[in-house]
Design an enzyme around this catalytic site. Structure first.
Site, short mmCIF file in Angstrom:
data_model
loop_
_atom_site.label_atom_id
_atom_site.label_comp_id
_atom_site.label_asym_id
_atom_site.label_seq_id
_atom_site.Cartn_x
_atom_site.Cartn_y
_atom_site.Cartn_z
N ARG A 18 0.86 -1.20 0.00
CA ARG A 18 0.00 0.00 0.00
C ARG A 18 0.90 1.26 0.00
NH1 ARG A 18 -0.75 4.78 2.43
NH2 ARG A 18 -0.69 3.89 4.53
N ASP A 19 1.48 1.59 1.15
CA ASP A 19 2.29 2.81 1.23
C ASP A 19 3.48 2.72 0.28
OD1 ASP A 19 3.34 5.24 2.17
OD2 ASP A 19 2.83 4.78 4.24
N HIS A 212 8.06 7.63 8.72
CA HIS A 212 8.83 7.65 7.47
C HIS A 212 10.25 8.09 7.82
CE1 HIS A 212 5.80 6.92 4.26
NE2 HIS A 212 5.00 7.12 5.30
N CYS A 243 3.78 9.41 0.53
CA CYS A 243 2.50 9.92 0.05
C CYS A 243 2.72 10.78 -1.19
CB CYS A 243 1.83 10.75 1.15
SG CYS A 243 0.33 11.57 0.58
#
Ligand code: COA
Ligand code: ZN
Length: 312
Positions: A18-19, A212, A243
């Site tokens: 996902r990320d 992060h 993101c």
């Protein structure tokens, strides 16, 4: 000793598909995503964030969310989660029988607008019916709060803002919350303070920390969170991630590096480091570039090398 070392397991939540993949330019083919997730399911991670049910225009690399969610093998004991930005995403996720709906919104108004194209109030307004809908399903709700440690547009945010947002989640009956450092602005002192505050105000809330490594503080922040009693961490294989709607965003803390550090320090994660490293080896080819993780390149610190000839 911190609570996690005394009482058991630190939970590792794998977010690479996902990320990790949401930021990649290449579209990783669906069958390769499924293969990777199936491999990760056997490593001992507690949770896998499989995909996101977002607009395929906003996140084209995860446009195959249904096919991935339906195609994976479900290992008993592993939680299969998906990120959901709105009611439409919730309906799609529930149709695929996810174990966890990971709702997302930002602590800062500007990042919420940039990422989700709505105000924080509109995001919260969508959360309420989603929580209601999920009650009758197998899915548990987690709320991820982006920019909880700083925003790329607004800078540092007052701690009271974060606490007010968590209060709104708790008031909706949301049992799990993730505090996200979207662009690696958090420092260990800030992390320890906020994590202690949240855990002491809402002792029944399951809190996950999501860091992060944009400024190299990721693993230091994990230690600070552990000191504050946090035992759940998101991390991404190879250290991919970021993101696409946050300027300067880069990879999550790297799962193999995290598991290696915790193992060396005597924390139990239940994760097989060699299996994780094996899974990470496939990444450079899948995404078309080298990955930032360290342990994949250096091997674990238990690895010793033969003496050079001249020293024998
Ligand atoms: N799944 C699939 N499609 C969706 C959707 C969802 N959850 N939500 C909206 N859409 C579609 C709409 O049907 C519409 O399609 P159309 O143009 O073919 O008619 C289009 O997306 C725009 O819909 P709208 O409601 O106007 O959304 P928006 O353009 O304001 O975008 C989000 C809002 C939340 C859907 C979008 O910004 C998004 O998906 N963001 C995710 C960001 C993200 O994942 N960031 C990284 C993780 S933190
Ligand atoms: Zn993230």
């Amino acid at each position: 000793m911190t609570p996690a070392r005394e009482s058991g397991r630190v939970h590792i939540h794998e977010v690479v598909t996902r990320d990790g993949f949401q930021m990649e330019r290449v579209f990783v083919p669906t069958e390769h995503k499924i293969e990777l997730i199936d491999q990760l399911s056997s490593t001992g991670v507690a949770k896998i964030e499989v995909t996101s049910f977002t607009s395929p225009k906003a996140i084209p690399s995860l446009a195959d969310a249904e096919a991935v969610m339906r195609g994976i093998r479900r290992e008993p004991g592993v939680v299969y989660a998906a990120l959901v930005p709105n009611v439409r995403g919730c309906e799609r996720a529930l149709a695929c029988e996810v174990d966890e709906i990971n709702l997302v919104m930002s602590a800062s108004e500007s990042h919420n607008q940039a990422n989700l194209r709505m105000s924080r109030a509109q995001s919260i307004a969508q959360f309420a019916p989603i929580v209601q809908t999920a009650r009758g399903s197998r899915a548990v709700i987690n709320a991820s709060l982006s920019t909880a440690f700083g925003c790329p547009f607004e800078g540092a945010l007052p701690e009271t803002t974060i606490l007010e947002m968590v209060e709104q989640f708790a008031a909706l009956g949301i049992p799990r919350v993730t505090l996200c450092d979207t662009v690696g602005m958090a420092n260990p002192q800030q992390v320890e303070r906020l994590c202690r505050e949240v855990s002491s105000r809402w002792p029944d809330l399951e809190v996950t920390a999501h860091f992060h490594n944009t400024r190299g503080m990721g693993l230091a922040n994990v230690l600070a969170a552990l000191q504050a009693g946090i035992i759940r961490f998101d991390a991404s294989l190879g250290g991919l991630g970021g993101c696409p709607y946050a300027p300067g965003a880069s990879g999550n803390i790297c799962t193999e590096d995290l598991v290696h550090m915790l193992g060396e320090m005597g924390y139990a994660t239940g994760v097989d480091l060699s299996a994780l490293i094996e899974a990470a080896r496939a990444l450079p080819e899948l995404v078309g570039h080298a990955v930032p993780g360290y342990v994949l390149k250096a091997g674990p610190s238990s690895r010793v090398h033969p003496l050079p000839e001249h020293s024998k």
